[in-house]
Design a protein around this motif. Structure first.
Motif, mmCIF file in Angstrom:
data_model
loop_
_atom_site.group_PDB
_atom_site.id
_atom_site.type_symbol
_atom_site.label_atom_id
_atom_site.label_comp_id
_atom_site.label_asym_id
_atom_site.label_seq_id
_atom_site.Cartn_x
_atom_site.Cartn_y
_atom_site.Cartn_z
ATOM 1 N N GLN A 298 2.434 1.855 -3.403
ATOM 2 C CA GLN A 298 1.621 2.336 -4.572
ATOM 3 C C GLN A 298 1.242 3.948 -4.175
ATOM 4 O O GLN A 298 1.519 4.778 -5.139
ATOM 5 C CB GLN A 298 0.166 1.661 -4.346
ATOM 6 C CG GLN A 298 0.321 0.238 -4.770
ATOM 7 C CD GLN A 298 -0.993 -0.476 -4.629
ATOM 8 O OE1 GLN A 298 -1.259 -1.095 -3.546
ATOM 9 N NE2 GLN A 298 -1.780 -0.241 -5.687
ATOM 10 N N GLN B 227 2.858 -4.327 -9.449
ATOM 11 C CA GLN B 227 4.349 -3.987 -9.449
ATOM 12 C C GLN B 227 4.681 -3.478 -7.892
ATOM 13 O O GLN B 227 6.022 -4.086 -7.541
ATOM 14 C CB GLN B 227 4.598 -2.408 -10.066
ATOM 15 C CG GLN B 227 4.300 -2.519 -11.521
ATOM 16 C CD GLN B 227 3.977 -1.243 -12.099
ATOM 17 O OE1 GLN B 227 3.574 -0.175 -11.666
ATOM 18 N NE2 GLN B 227 4.057 -0.944 -13.265
ATOM 19 N N LYS C 211 4.334 -4.666 -16.968
ATOM 20 C CA LYS C 211 2.956 -4.815 -17.501
ATOM 21 C C LYS C 211 2.392 -5.862 -16.797
ATOM 22 O O LYS C 211 1.178 -6.350 -16.884
ATOM 23 C CB LYS C 211 2.636 -5.217 -19.123
ATOM 24 C CG LYS C 211 2.880 -4.066 -20.100
ATOM 25 C CD LYS C 211 1.914 -2.691 -19.935
ATOM 26 C CE LYS C 211 2.553 -1.794 -20.883
ATOM 27 N NZ LYS C 211 2.325 -0.376 -20.470
ATOM 28 N N THR C 212 3.182 -6.923 -16.284
ATOM 29 C CA THR C 212 2.914 -8.230 -15.563
ATOM 30 C C THR C 212 3.790 -8.198 -14.201
ATOM 31 O O THR C 212 4.821 -7.572 -14.056
ATOM 32 C CB THR C 212 3.228 -9.279 -16.478
ATOM 33 O OG1 THR C 212 4.571 -9.359 -16.528
ATOM 34 C CG2 THR C 212 2.456 -9.376 -17.598
ATOM 35 N N THR C 213 3.220 -8.945 -13.566
ATOM 36 C CA THR C 213 3.950 -9.268 -12.055
ATOM 37 C C THR C 213 5.221 -9.634 -12.240
ATOM 38 O O THR C 213 6.487 -9.286 -11.617
ATOM 39 C CB THR C 213 3.062 -9.975 -11.155
ATOM 40 O OG1 THR C 213 1.794 -9.487 -10.940
ATOM 41 C CG2 THR C 213 3.737 -10.149 -9.645
ATOM 42 N N GLU D 281 0.809 -1.169 -0.138
ATOM 43 C CA GLU D 281 -0.070 -0.116 0.030
ATOM 44 C C GLU D 281 0.727 1.392 -0.117
ATOM 45 O O GLU D 281 0.620 1.988 -0.857
ATOM 46 C CB GLU D 281 -0.976 0.093 1.162
ATOM 47 C CG GLU D 281 -1.883 1.249 1.316
ATOM 48 C CD GLU D 281 -2.555 1.043 2.363
ATOM 49 O OE1 GLU D 281 -2.751 1.940 3.251
ATOM 50 O OE2 GLU D 281 -3.587 -0.187 2.605
ATOM 51 N N LEU E 194 2.982 3.294 -7.838
ATOM 52 C CA LEU E 194 3.146 1.925 -8.605
ATOM 53 C C LEU E 194 1.636 1.440 -8.341
ATOM 54 O O LEU E 194 0.955 1.655 -7.814
ATOM 55 C CB LEU E 194 3.895 1.135 -7.558
ATOM 56 C CG LEU E 194 5.533 1.504 -7.618
ATOM 57 C CD1 LEU E 194 6.335 0.427 -6.727
ATOM 58 C CD2 LEU E 194 5.966 1.514 -9.114
ATOM 59 N N LYS E 195 1.553 0.482 -9.615
ATOM 60 C CA LYS E 195 0.513 -0.291 -9.520
ATOM 61 C C LYS E 195 0.567 -1.396 -8.656
ATOM 62 O O LYS E 195 1.469 -1.815 -8.171
ATOM 63 C CB LYS E 195 0.309 -0.734 -10.961
ATOM 64 C CG LYS E 195 -0.155 0.240 -12.019
ATOM 65 C CD LYS E 195 -0.251 -0.492 -13.432
ATOM 66 C CE LYS E 195 -0.396 0.835 -14.449
ATOM 67 N NZ LYS E 195 0.181 0.500 -15.611
ATOM 68 N N ASP E 196 -0.799 -2.194 -8.297
ATOM 69 C CA ASP E 196 -0.574 -3.108 -7.190
ATOM 70 C C ASP E 196 0.338 -4.212 -7.463
ATOM 71 O O ASP E 196 1.178 -4.642 -6.693
ATOM 72 C CB ASP E 196 -2.332 -3.555 -6.864
ATOM 73 C CG ASP E 196 -2.804 -4.342 -8.057
ATOM 74 O OD1 ASP E 196 -2.296 -4.074 -9.206
ATOM 75 O OD2 ASP E 196 -3.872 -4.973 -7.785
ATOM 76 N N LYS F 116 7.914 0.866 -13.546
ATOM 77 C CA LYS F 116 6.593 1.361 -13.905
ATOM 78 C C LYS F 116 6.143 1.118 -15.281
ATOM 79 O O LYS F 116 5.073 1.205 -15.507
ATOM 80 C CB LYS F 116 6.536 2.892 -13.655
ATOM 81 C CG LYS F 116 6.833 3.399 -12.160
ATOM 82 C CD LYS F 116 6.808 4.756 -12.208
ATOM 83 C CE LYS F 116 6.656 5.442 -10.567
ATOM 84 N NZ LYS F 116 6.321 6.831 -10.590
#
Length: 190
Positions: free
Chosen positions: A41, A50, A125-127, A38, A46-48, A122
């Motif tokens: 982010q 990432q 596109k994928t974990t 959290e 960052l996206k979750d 950033k």
């Protein structure tokens, strides 16, 4: 008075008053990775997935945030910083076991000397892409111990909301750089 104790041989006690107000009733003790995801982010945009990839990498380094001193090695903290990075971390931190000092130093590095890693992270596109970027360009572990699949399993579990076995934010220092797992903290008495 209610108390939390570690359900281990040492049975070290932590009074409820030492917990943050949100947890004063003993419910909802947060794990390090869920709070870190959290915070990353919010602080870094960052996206979750990432942020989970970073946490999954750090979980591999620290035994799911329970061992902040490398076994038979010089590494310290969430990233198992060593060499000049360890020295800088130790000079930066008041307490190398604290969540705040580890998070703040991680953010310092990702917005300072390792800002290019953050930019690349950033763009993922994928974990799996995010985990590889962070592992190879920020942590740079010994290839014999890299274990990307395990890092991915941690990240996947975190994305699914599974933080079992992770170190607690409101932790008890067990000595030797160890932090209590949340499952080992139980409520007793009234």
């Amino acid at each position: 008075m209610k108390r939390f104790i570690l359900a281990i041989a040492a049975c070290a006690a932590v009074s409820l008053s030492s917990l943050s107000p949100a947890h004063a009733d003993g419910a909802g003790v947060d794990t390090i990775p869920e709070v870190l995801i959290e915070d990353l982010q919010q602080e870094l945009g960052l996206k979750d997935f990432q942020a989970a990839a970073i946490a999954g990498n750090l979980a591999q380094e620290t035994g799911n945030f329970t061992m902040l001193h490398q076994i038979r090695g010089p590494g310290r903290g969430y990233s198992q910083w060593s060499g000049s990075r360890r020295t800088e971390f130790q000079n930066f931190a008041d307490d190398t076991l604290s969540y705040e000092d580890n998070r703040d130093f991680l953010i310092y590095e990702l917005t300072g000397p390792y800002a290019k890693v953050l930019t690349r992270l950033k763009a993922t596109k994928t974990t799996e892409q995010a985990a590889q970027v962070f592992m190879k360009q920020f942590l740079r572990p010994n290839p014999r111990h890299a274990n990307l699949p395990r890092r991915m399993r941690f990240a996947g579990a975190y994305m699914a909301g599974n933080f079992s076995g992770a170190g607690c934010i409101d932790h008890v220092h067990l000595g030797g750089g160890r932090i209590a797992e949340c499952e080992r903290i139980v409520r007793v008495g009234s």
